[in-house]
Structures are given as structure tokens and as C-alpha cells.
Design an enzyme around this catalytic site. Structure first.
Site, PDB file in Angstrom:
ATOM      1  N   ARG A 232       0.727  -8.281 102.507  1.00  0.00           N
ATOM      2  CA  ARG A 232       1.492  -7.061 102.843  1.00  0.00           C
ATOM      3  C   ARG A 232       2.209  -6.493 101.615  1.00  0.00           C
ATOM      4  O   ARG A 232       3.333  -5.997 101.720  1.00  0.00           O
ATOM      5  CB  ARG A 232       2.507  -7.321 103.953  1.00  0.00           C
ATOM      6  CG  ARG A 232       1.921  -7.686 105.281  1.00  0.00           C
ATOM      7  CD  ARG A 232       1.054  -6.582 105.882  1.00  0.00           C
ATOM      8  NE  ARG A 232       0.521  -7.013 107.153  1.00  0.00           N
ATOM      9  CZ  ARG A 232      -0.607  -7.722 107.268  1.00  0.00           C
ATOM     10  NH1 ARG A 232      -1.336  -8.028 106.205  1.00  0.00           N
ATOM     11  NH2 ARG A 232      -1.054  -8.095 108.441  1.00  0.00           N
TER      12      ARG A 232
ATOM     13  N   SER B 114       4.317  -4.438 113.424  1.00  0.00           N
ATOM     14  CA  SER B 114       5.214  -5.572 113.098  1.00  0.00           C
ATOM     15  C   SER B 114       6.436  -5.070 112.333  1.00  0.00           C
ATOM     16  O   SER B 114       6.285  -4.413 111.306  1.00  0.00           O
ATOM     17  CB  SER B 114       4.488  -6.583 112.210  1.00  0.00           C
ATOM     18  OG  SER B 114       3.360  -7.053 112.872  1.00  0.00           O
TER      19      SER B 114
ATOM     20  N   GLU C 126       9.191  -5.449 107.335  1.00  0.00           N
ATOM     21  CA  GLU C 126       7.892  -5.026 106.777  1.00  0.00           C
ATOM     22  C   GLU C 126       7.823  -3.533 106.419  1.00  0.00           C
ATOM     23  O   GLU C 126       7.378  -3.176 105.322  1.00  0.00           O
ATOM     24  CB  GLU C 126       6.773  -5.392 107.763  1.00  0.00           C
ATOM     25  CG  GLU C 126       5.407  -5.101 107.212  1.00  0.00           C
ATOM     26  CD  GLU C 126       4.283  -5.537 108.128  1.00  0.00           C
ATOM     27  OE1 GLU C 126       4.142  -6.741 108.382  1.00  0.00           O
ATOM     28  OE2 GLU C 126       3.528  -4.661 108.580  1.00  0.00           O
TER      29      GLU C 126
HETATM   30  C1  FAD Z   1       1.159   0.119 116.727  1.00  0.00           C
HETATM   31  C2  FAD Z   1       1.060  -0.232 115.256  1.00  0.00           C
HETATM   32  C3  FAD Z   1       0.261  -1.290 114.859  1.00  0.00           C
HETATM   33  C4  FAD Z   1       0.152  -1.622 113.512  1.00  0.00           C
HETATM   34  N1  FAD Z   1      -0.641  -2.685 113.165  1.00  0.00           N
HETATM   35  C5  FAD Z   1      -0.770  -3.009 111.856  1.00  0.00           C
HETATM   36  C6  FAD Z   1      -1.629  -4.102 111.478  1.00  0.00           C
HETATM   37  O1  FAD Z   1      -2.307  -4.730 112.310  1.00  0.00           O
HETATM   38  N2  FAD Z   1      -1.682  -4.421 110.159  1.00  0.00           N
HETATM   39  C7  FAD Z   1      -0.990  -3.736 109.215  1.00  0.00           C
HETATM   40  O2  FAD Z   1      -1.095  -4.081 108.017  1.00  0.00           O
HETATM   41  N3  FAD Z   1      -0.189  -2.692 109.538  1.00  0.00           N
HETATM   42  C8  FAD Z   1      -0.059  -2.313 110.839  1.00  0.00           C
HETATM   43  N4  FAD Z   1       0.760  -1.277 111.184  1.00  0.00           N
HETATM   44  C9  FAD Z   1       1.494  -0.536 110.148  1.00  0.00           C
HETATM   45  C10 FAD Z   1       0.779   0.777 109.694  1.00  0.00           C
HETATM   46  O3  FAD Z   1      -0.268   1.078 110.537  1.00  0.00           O
HETATM   47  C11 FAD Z   1       0.223   0.670 108.267  1.00  0.00           C
HETATM   48  O4  FAD Z   1       1.211   0.272 107.355  1.00  0.00           O
HETATM   49  C12 FAD Z   1      -0.390   1.983 107.790  1.00  0.00           C
HETATM   50  O5  FAD Z   1      -1.083   1.776 106.571  1.00  0.00           O
HETATM   51  C13 FAD Z   1       0.668   3.088 107.584  1.00  0.00           C
HETATM   52  O6  FAD Z   1      -0.016   4.317 107.350  1.00  0.00           O
HETATM   53  P1  FAD Z   1       0.748   5.695 107.407  1.00  0.00           P
HETATM   54  O7  FAD Z   1      -0.189   6.741 106.945  1.00  0.00           O
HETATM   55  O8  FAD Z   1       1.315   5.898 108.762  1.00  0.00           O
HETATM   56  O9  FAD Z   1       1.894   5.452 106.335  1.00  0.00           O
HETATM   57  P2  FAD Z   1       3.377   6.023 106.354  1.00  0.00           P
HETATM   58  O10 FAD Z   1       4.163   5.311 107.413  1.00  0.00           O
HETATM   59  O11 FAD Z   1       3.360   7.499 106.408  1.00  0.00           O
HETATM   60  O12 FAD Z   1       3.899   5.544 104.915  1.00  0.00           O
HETATM   61  C14 FAD Z   1       4.078   4.165 104.656  1.00  0.00           C
HETATM   62  C15 FAD Z   1       4.477   4.002 103.179  1.00  0.00           C
HETATM   63  O13 FAD Z   1       3.405   4.417 102.334  1.00  0.00           O
HETATM   64  C16 FAD Z   1       3.817   5.496 101.473  1.00  0.00           C
HETATM   65  N5  FAD Z   1       2.656   6.406 101.391  1.00  0.00           N
HETATM   66  C17 FAD Z   1       1.994   6.997 102.421  1.00  0.00           C
HETATM   67  N6  FAD Z   1       0.947   7.703 101.948  1.00  0.00           N
HETATM   68  C18 FAD Z   1       0.969   7.575 100.594  1.00  0.00           C
HETATM   69  C19 FAD Z   1       0.140   8.085  99.529  1.00  0.00           C
HETATM   70  N7  FAD Z   1      -0.915   8.876  99.772  1.00  0.00           N
HETATM   71  N8  FAD Z   1       0.442   7.740  98.267  1.00  0.00           N
HETATM   72  C20 FAD Z   1       1.502   6.926  97.990  1.00  0.00           C
HETATM   73  N9  FAD Z   1       2.319   6.429  98.941  1.00  0.00           N
HETATM   74  C21 FAD Z   1       2.045   6.736 100.232  1.00  0.00           C
HETATM   75  C22 FAD Z   1       5.012   6.131 102.174  1.00  0.00           C
HETATM   76  O14 FAD Z   1       5.854   6.806 101.255  1.00  0.00           O
HETATM   77  C23 FAD Z   1       5.661   4.889 102.775  1.00  0.00           C
HETATM   78  O15 FAD Z   1       6.394   4.195 101.791  1.00  0.00           O
HETATM   79  C24 FAD Z   1       0.875  -0.882 112.535  1.00  0.00           C
HETATM   80  C25 FAD Z   1       1.668   0.208 112.941  1.00  0.00           C
HETATM   81  C26 FAD Z   1       1.747   0.532 114.289  1.00  0.00           C
HETATM   82  C27 FAD Z   1       2.569   1.725 114.710  1.00  0.00           C
END
Ligand code: FAD
Length: 332
Positions: free
Chosen positions: A160, A234, A328
Site C-alpha cells: 500500500r 479499508s 490507509e
Molecule cells: C468500497 C471500496 C473498496 C476498496 N477496495 C480496495 C482494495 O481492495 N484494495 C485497494 O488497494 N484499495 C481499495 N480501495 C481504495 C481505492 O479504491 C483505491 O485507493 C483507488 O486507487 C483510489 O482511486 P481514486 O481515483 O478514487 O483516488 P482518489 O481517492 O481520488 O485519490 C487518492 C490519492 O491519489 C492521489 N491521486 C489521484 N489521482 C492522481 C493522479 N492522477 N496523479 C497523482 N496523484 C493522484 C490523490 O491526490 C490522493 O492522494 C477501496 C475503496 C472503496 C471505496
């Protein structure tokens, strides 16, 4: 490109926290991204990139420019290598790769979020991490407006974690993936194997699509729907303990664990459940009844409430088990 002022971020974060961004814009091209950066420099504003907001916790209003990433597209370099633009939805990419005979990503089906955020915390599930399939990450340094391509080694992936968590000036524009030409089924992760053993499927002859469907079904069973019970997946990382700390923990409680490289990975959800938090909490925020690692909200809270709640869990786990949980998602 339209820049809005005092923009409510409630609908762009999966916890539905209702805070304001001083400025907000949505970008569809790299040129628009560069325009947004210019604007932030002119006004001397900090910037925050957001994908689908599924791993971010706003603890207060954001006194800067929030840039929502909608850069879409893909380039197929050859039958193994494909470059995906960062605003694409992760699950849709996994689905597409399978339909195009690019194998290996099935265990990561149905993880919310964008492709561009997938390297940030090296998303993982059911025994696989995205880093196993990343060849390079293309980015723009917002301080110099220059492109930088990170090789897989330079990404410094861990559990992570990645280099990008400490290099917030890099905006990821696309990710280059290297997938398998042939199916490579891996259901060795205990709960996934149990799921298939109790299903009518012939476990010896599973196809990648069966794994994709199975992972998707399993996730729907064990995780609350984040469109109904708002959450970021998580809320805490699992514990990675040195041997001494692990032995001390087992003097207090017997825990399931997984040993790798002389370290012990312990499911934090097990301790949270043992401490009696599962299904419990306050009016606006609680630990999910389905999964002890997930904190859910009813969408009527401010950002600080959730962090105070998470801190009370961290303190309680420390009091009871003498180990410190780590949050996380990104806290803003
Ligand atoms: C129901 C649920 C289940 C999940 N299950 C998992 C799982 O099984 N495994 C897991 O690892 N995660 C899981 N997650 C967490 C999440 O899905 C991941 O971390 C995902 O990659 C976040 O993507 P996002 O586009 O929503 O990022 P955001 O929430 O929009 O951003 C997350 C971080 O990344 C940065 N960021 C976003 N885009 C960029 C970019 N293009 N360049 C630089 N920085 C950037 C943001 O500034 C922030 O710091 C889960 C979340 C939910 C809601």
C-alpha cells in the site's frame, strides 16, 4: 476549462464529506491540466489531484485548487503492453483487458477509483498488487511542467505504498501496463480459494473470467456498497510486524497471520473486531457490520468527525493490544 469557486466536494468523495474547495476544475486533456497549473501559480494556490475520491478523507475545507482528473484514452503498444490514461476507471480497464486477452488483473476486479491513482498506494486485493503489472508511470512535474517517466523500480512499490506518496508534485498522466499473454489463474488467497471451493465451479479448470466474476461476487458479499454506506474501503492498513512485536501481540491475543521476509502480516480487522468495534460507532460514523476494516458514514458529517472516530479506534487497539494501527487513505 471552467474554474469554480467555493465548490462543494460532497459528490466527488466516496465518504460524502461535505467540505468546500476554494477553487475546483475538471480536466480532460494534459493541456487543460497545464492551464490549471498556470492558474494555481498565478494565485499562489496549493493543488490537489482527485480521481474518483475513493481513497481520500477531507478533514477540512481545501484552501487551494482541486483538479478532478477526467483524462481518458488508451494506446495499445503491442499484445502485452498497453498504456492507459489516468482518468480511466480501474474496473473498466480490468474488464477491457480480459475481453482483449490480456490476462492477470482478474484478482483486482471491482476496486473503485481511477487508473491514475492505482500506483499511488499500489492497490491490491486477493493476493495481487497492481505493481506486478506496471511497466512505467508517466507523469508531469507540476513545479517544472516537465514530463517524467518513472520506471517500475523508481516507483519503489511496497505494501500500500509507492514513491508518489512522498512526491505529491507529480501528476500521473498515464500508466503503462504489461499483462500476460496466457491465462495465469491464482486463487491461492485463502478466502478466494474457499469461495471457489464452495461454488459449483470446477476449481481445476477455472478461466480468467471465472476469477473476475468470483472476485466481483465475493467483494459484493463482504464489503458494504460504498454508494449506500459511504466509505473508502479499508480505513486502516494491515499490520506488518517485526518478530518481537508479533510475539508480544500473541501473548495478548491469538491472531491469524501471514509470514513473509521475517515479518508478520496481521489483519487489523481481526483486532478491531476482537475489541468490539464491528458494527459499532456513533450517529454519523461507525465500523461496518460487514467488514471491521471499513468505516462507514451516513454522509452527514464533517471531515473531522471521521478522523476523531478513527483515532479513538487507534487508541483503543493500542490500549488493548499494544500495536499501532495506521490510516490507509490520504488525509487532507
Ligand atoms: C468500497 C471500496 C473498496 C476498496 N477496495 C480496495 C482494495 O481492495 N484494495 C485497494 O488497494 N484499495 C481499495 N480501495 C481504495 C481505492 O479504491 C483505491 O485507493 C483507488 O486507487 C483510489 O482511486 P481514486 O481515483 O478514487 O483516488 P482518489 O481517492 O481520488 O485519490 C487518492 C490519492 O491519489 C492521489 N491521486 C489521484 N489521482 C492522481 C493522479 N492522477 N496523479 C497523482 N496523484 C493522484 C490523490 O491526490 C490522493 O492522494 C477501496 C475503496 C472503496 C471505496
Amino acid at each position: 476549462m471552467k474554474i469554480e469557486e467555493n465548490y462543494s466536494i460532497k459528490d466527488i468523495n466516496s465518504l460524502r464529506i461535505n467540505q468546500l474547495a476554494k477553487y475546483f476544475c475538471s480536466i480532460e486533456t494534459v493541456e487543460q491540466f497545464l492551464e490549471a497549473i498556470e492558474f494555481s501559480k498565478l494565485k499562489n494556490l496549493p493543488i490537489l489531484f482527485i480521481g474518483e475520491g475513493s481513497n481520500i478523507v477531507f478533514t477540512k475545507d481545501y484552501d487551494g485548487l482541486v483538479i478532478k482528473n477526467n483524462i481518458l484514452g488508451k494506446i495499445e503498444h503491442d499484445e502485452r503492453i498497453v498504456e492507459i490514461f489516468s482518468g480511466e476507471n480501474w474496473h473498466k480497464f480490468v474488464d477491457w483487458s480480459l475481453s482483449n486477452e490480456r490476462y492477470g488483473l482478474e484478482n483486482l476486479a471491482l476496486i473503485p477509483g481511477t487508473v491514475g491513482a492505482s500506483p499511488i498506494q499500489n492497490i491490491g486485493a486477493y493476493g495481487k498488487e497492481v505493481s506486478a503489472f506496471i511497466k512505467e508511470v508517466k507523469s508531469i512535474n507540476t513545479l517544472t511542467a516537465e514530463e517524467r517517466i518513472f520506471s517500475k523500480e523508481e516507483c519503489n512499490f511496497g505494501y500500500r505504498s509507492s514513491v508518489f506518496q512522498n512526491k505529491k508534485e507529480y501528476f500521473i498522466t498515464s500508466v503503462v501496463f504489461e499483462t500476460h499473454l496466457e491465462p495465469c489463474i491464482d486463487i491461492s488467497y485463502v478466502s478466494l480459494e474457499e469461495f471457489f471451493r464452495s461454488s459449483p465451479k470446477d476449481i481445476e479448470n477455472l478461466k480468467p473470467k471465472d476469477v473476475f466474476d468470483g472476485v466481483s461476487s465475493l467483494r459484493k458479499i463482504i464489503l458494504p456498497d460504498h454508494n449506500i454506506e459511504f466509505n473508502v474501503g479499508s480505513f486502516f492498513k494491515n499490520l506488518i510486524l517485526e518478530e518481537g512485536d508479533f510475539r508480544n501481540l500473541t501473548k495478548i491475543i491469538n491472531v491469524p497471520y501471514y509470514e513473509a521476509n521475517s515479518k508478520y502480516k496481521v489483519p487489523s480487522g481481526y483486532l478491531i473486531e476482537a475489541a468490539g468495534w464491528k458494527g459499532n460507532g456513533m450517529k454519523n460514523v461507525k465500523v461496518s457490520e460487514q467488514h471491521a476494516l471499513v468505516i462507514t458514514t451516513n454522509g452527514n458529517l464533517d471531515g473531522n468527525e471521521i478522523v476523531r472516530f478513527a483515532d479513538s479506534i487507534i487508541d483503543d487497539i493500542y490500549d488493548k493490544f499494544k500495536v499501532k494501527l495506521e490510516i490507509e487513505p490520504t488525509l487532507i
